[in-house]
Design an enzyme around this catalytic site. Structure first.
Site, PDB file in Angstrom:
ATOM      1  CD  GLU A  77      47.572  60.352  25.765  1.00  0.00           C
ATOM      2  OE1 GLU A  77      48.162  61.388  25.377  1.00  0.00           O
ATOM      3  OE2 GLU A  77      46.446  60.355  26.267  1.00  0.00           O
ATOM      4  CB  SER A 339      30.387  21.087  74.411  1.00  0.00           C
ATOM      5  OG  SER A 339      29.331  21.094  75.334  1.00  0.00           O
TER       6      SER A 339
END
Length: 782
Positions: A77, A339
């Site tokens: 680029e 429990s």
């Protein structure tokens, strides 16, 4: 100076205006687009993501750009990226000449910085005016940002085809990997893709995309960025096909983060490799449970020291199958405790010195204001040591211990150590609190079991100190730091000794049947663990703890539907042990010797030895337990010269008596205890003509004193009867029953009597052949 300023004031004003315009020309944030929610593990590996509100896969920005991609994108680029101030005049002139010759726009000459500006302005039409604006803004942007910042913003916001935005989303969607692990071929492909993002889709002209990628790879080789061999091999790599699904290893954690508006990127404490294995094992167990229409499982694996979560399964998700309620995060949902709270009660009652861990606790039929708890097997053993009651998770001893401890103090203990789900008063819960009458979450359970382990570890590591900060919930944030332990305390909410003795009892719990030979396995590790099953078989729990880890598991149906036979031991515990088997080796807790005292106990009763105890043992106990009650069950009795009958001085010569100490349980406890304890010796009978008032001969089982009875209707609509019950020491004794001084019947052997009773207040009296009697007052409601 003033004349110079006055002469050129328009120039200076213009210059200032240009500078101000230049400075304010950019918004504070270039990009304000909605972001995807992304969750990572402790090593930066992707665990899961959710798409942004606008339907784009746009990850929160990276802090830096991977080296390979950086070189590739700059080469493609903007070769002179590090040398220009945001605009490259040479590139723009070259692009202008190319466009003039072609008679159309073929090249824009834009730098990476100008492309950042163009993307932030939503790709406005490519006109000369727009190009000049982009150039101006690019200069401004580079004025206050480094080259690396510019490149990072470009990589995070570049389009990569379809709804994929940013290098990180592209790396995961197309290659299933993080940007830092991209190959040169993959980096080159992503470098050229923003230039023609539509080429990535199957069915498009993908040969052109390969050509663009390979041209860039050739260029990178010519520039000396890669070797010839790397270039050749990279060109042979195929293009990705359809976008890959993103990882979804912790869907419920990802959903939690998505609901948090404060963050889109979450670095969790989870270990991805472990999470994948935990998911696999959970699914295997879930597949087995589905045969009983049990649709859901959840589990949590946590480090004890830091409290950080290593694996989190909010709910099982079987591949290719849909389970009811699978979207519910059960780890955070409140469910009936069953429990699972019993160890906290056991530690609390030891810690306040009420009993020793070896002391016998009644296991007999009891009723408290209409509440009649039952053991899981519906049986009774008369009396069991407290530690055994915990090991076997017996319900009735737990209820009796809670009654002795107090519901309100126990609620206070649970809240003080960190539970937040017990929001009601002790009157609301009552004695059902210990058997599932309250609700909590797997998250809080794991946190509190881990907190107890942390307290014990730190006590031994810090010469007997306690730290309030040791009690805390699990933590999912890898960036969270452990609190510095500066809050030393002389006493903890629970003592180290009570925690250690609790864990020792939980170590002896019988493992699931499929692991019945576990004790023969050389690789078996020591784990303190507890299960729980809620009323109606709706919730099955299992929590295991070592000095290093906590593993907590839940199984059931998220919608609350119960299934026959579901229990913590069969549904949840097997997965808990599976998960421990894939964790690193663990150790066992060191005994807190500075917080343990030697106690001489009566071997038969487990209480502190009293004056009549013949055989004693020495155990390690909580120091406060040294002030607990001495043995209440050994008594001095007098026998005749043959030792066959009990006598007293009113009916037998003292000189001929034999005096002995005898282990004597109350009648009701004895009635059940002697069925299981082969060595238990019943008291000899009383000699005829003697009345022994020193030892209670019988006990009314039902009804309790001042209880309120509701008489049910039979299936045919007729009024039912009350079943009265008495326990007598002598199985052959006859008992005579009276209601309000009216004789209603006689029983022998099994002392149960059914009777029609009118509404109102009544007194029942029972008398045996020796003249011993017991009474109880009760009321029958209309």
């Amino acid at each position: 100076m003033y004349r110079i300023w006055n002469k050129y004031r328009y120039f200076w004003f213009s210059l200032i205006a240009v500078f101000v315009l230049f400075w304010i020309s950019l918004p504070v944030r270039l990009f304000d687009d909605p972001l995807s929610t992304v969750v990572y593990d402790r090593n930066g590996e992707l665990l899961g993501a959710r798409i942004a509100e606008d339907g784009q896969w746009r990850f929160p920005g990276l802090d830096s750009v991977p080296e390979k991609y950086s070189r590739a994108v700059i080469s493609f680029e903007d070769r002179y990226f590090y040398f220009h101030p945001g605009v490259n005049p040479a590139s723009m002139m070259r692009a202008a000449l190319q466009n003039i010759r072609a008679g159309e726009i073929r090249s824009g000459g834009s730098t990476i910085t100008m492309q950042v500006i163009r993307m932030s302005r939503k790709n406005r039409p490519r006109t000369v005016t727009q190009k000049l604006i982009e150039s101006f803004l690019a200069l401004r942007y580079e004025f206050s940002n480094s080259k690396q910042q510019v490149l990072t913003v470009y990589a995070n916001n570049a389009p990569f085809g379809g709804n994929v935005v940013g290098i990180e989303a592209a790396a995961w969607r197309y290659f299933g990997t993080s940007p830092g692990d991209l190959t040169w071929a993959e980096s080159a492909l992503l470098a050229v893709l923003p230039n023609a993002p539509s080429l990535i889709h199957p069915g498009k002209n993908r040969d052109l995309l390969i050509e663009k990628r390979n041209r860039l790879l050739q260029k990178l080789m010519e520039q000396g960025e890669i070797s010839e061999q790397t270039c050749r091999l990279s060109m042979q790599e195929p293009l990705p096909s359809a976008p890959l699904p993103l990882p979804n290893l912790t869907p419920h954690v990802t959903d939690q983060v998505m609901l948090d508006e404060q963050r889109n990127r979450f670095n969790s404490s989870i270990n991805r490799d472990l999470q994948e294995r935990v998911n696999e094992l959970t699914n295997i167990r879930q597949e087995i449970l589905r045969a009983n229409e049990i649709e859901n499982m959840a589990c949590l694996v946590m480090e004890v020291e830091s409290g950080k979560v290593l694996a989190y399964v909010g709910n099982s998700k079987l591949p290719g199958k849909r389970s009811d309620g699978e979207d519910v995060d059960v780890v955070r949902s409140v469910r009936s405790t069953g429990s699972i709270l019993k160890p906290f009660l056991f530690a609390g009652i030891l810690d306040n010195g009420r009993i020793l861990q070896t002391a016998l606790v009644p296991d007999v039929p009891v009723r408290y204001n209409g509440y009649a708890p039952k053991n899981y097997d519906r049986g009774y053993e008369g009396a069991v040591p407290a530690y055994e009651a915990l090991e076997r998770s017996l319900n009735i001893p737990a209820v009796i211990m809670l009654k002795n401890y107090g519901v309100d103090p126990f609620l206070g203990l649970l809240r003080n150590i960190g539970f937040s789900t017990f929001k009601y008063s002790h009157e609301h819960y009552g004695l059902t609190l210990i058997l599932g009458g309250a609700e909590t979450s797997l998250w809080e359970l794991a946190g509190m079991y881990g907190s107890m382990a942390r307290v014990l570890n730190h006590f031994n590591q810090s010469d007997g100190n306690y730290f309030a900060s040791d009690y805390h919930m699990p933590n999912l944030d890898s960036d969270h730091t452990r609190p510095v332990r500066k809050d030393k305390q002389e006493e903890g909410l629970l003592s180290a000794s009570s925690i250690f003795l609790t864990f020792q009892s939980l170590l002896e719990v019988n493992r699931p049947e499929e692991l019945s030979m576990w004790y023969l396995m050389s690789s078996t590790r020591n784990i303190a663990w507890k299960t729980g099953t809620s009323y109606g078989f709706r919730d099955a729990w299992a929590v295991g703890v070592t000095p290093e880890y906590v593993v907590a598991v839940w199984a059931g149906n998220a919608d609350g539907e119960g299934r026959p036979g579901i229990s913590g031991i069969t549904a949840a515990a097997p997965l808990m042990f599976d998960l421990f088997s894939i964790l690193p080796e663990t150790t066992w807790f060191e005994a807190p010797l500075d917080d343990l005292s030697d106690a001489v106990i009566c071997r038969a009763s487990g209480y502190l030895a009293g004056p009549y105890c013949r055989i004693t043992d020495t155990i390690q106990a909580v120091p406060r337990g040294m002030k607990s009650r001495s043995c209440p069950y050994h008594e001095m009795i007098h026998l005749d010269s043959t030792g066959s009958y009990r006598v007293n001085s009113r009916c037998y010569p003292v000189s001929n008596m034999i005096t002995k100490t005898w282990f004597v349980l109350p009648p009701l406890m004895e009635w059940y205890y002697k069925r299981h304890a082969a060595g238990y010796q019943e008291l000899p009978p009383v000699m005829e003509g003697c009345l022994d008032e020193s030892v209670k001969s019988m006990e009314i089982v039902y009804p309790e004193w001042d209880s309120h009875l509701v008489i049910p209707r039979e299936l045919d609509g007729s009024k039912g009867k009350v079943i009265f019950e008495v326990a007598h020491r002598q199985s052959s004794a006859r008992v005579f029953w009276h209601i309000d001084k009216i004789f209603i019947g006689t029983t022998e052997g099994t002392h149960q009597l059914a009777a029609d009773i009118l509404p109102g207040r009544h007194k029942m009296t029972v008398v045996d052949e020796q003249g011993n009697q017991e009474s109880v007052v009760f009321e029958v409601l209309r």
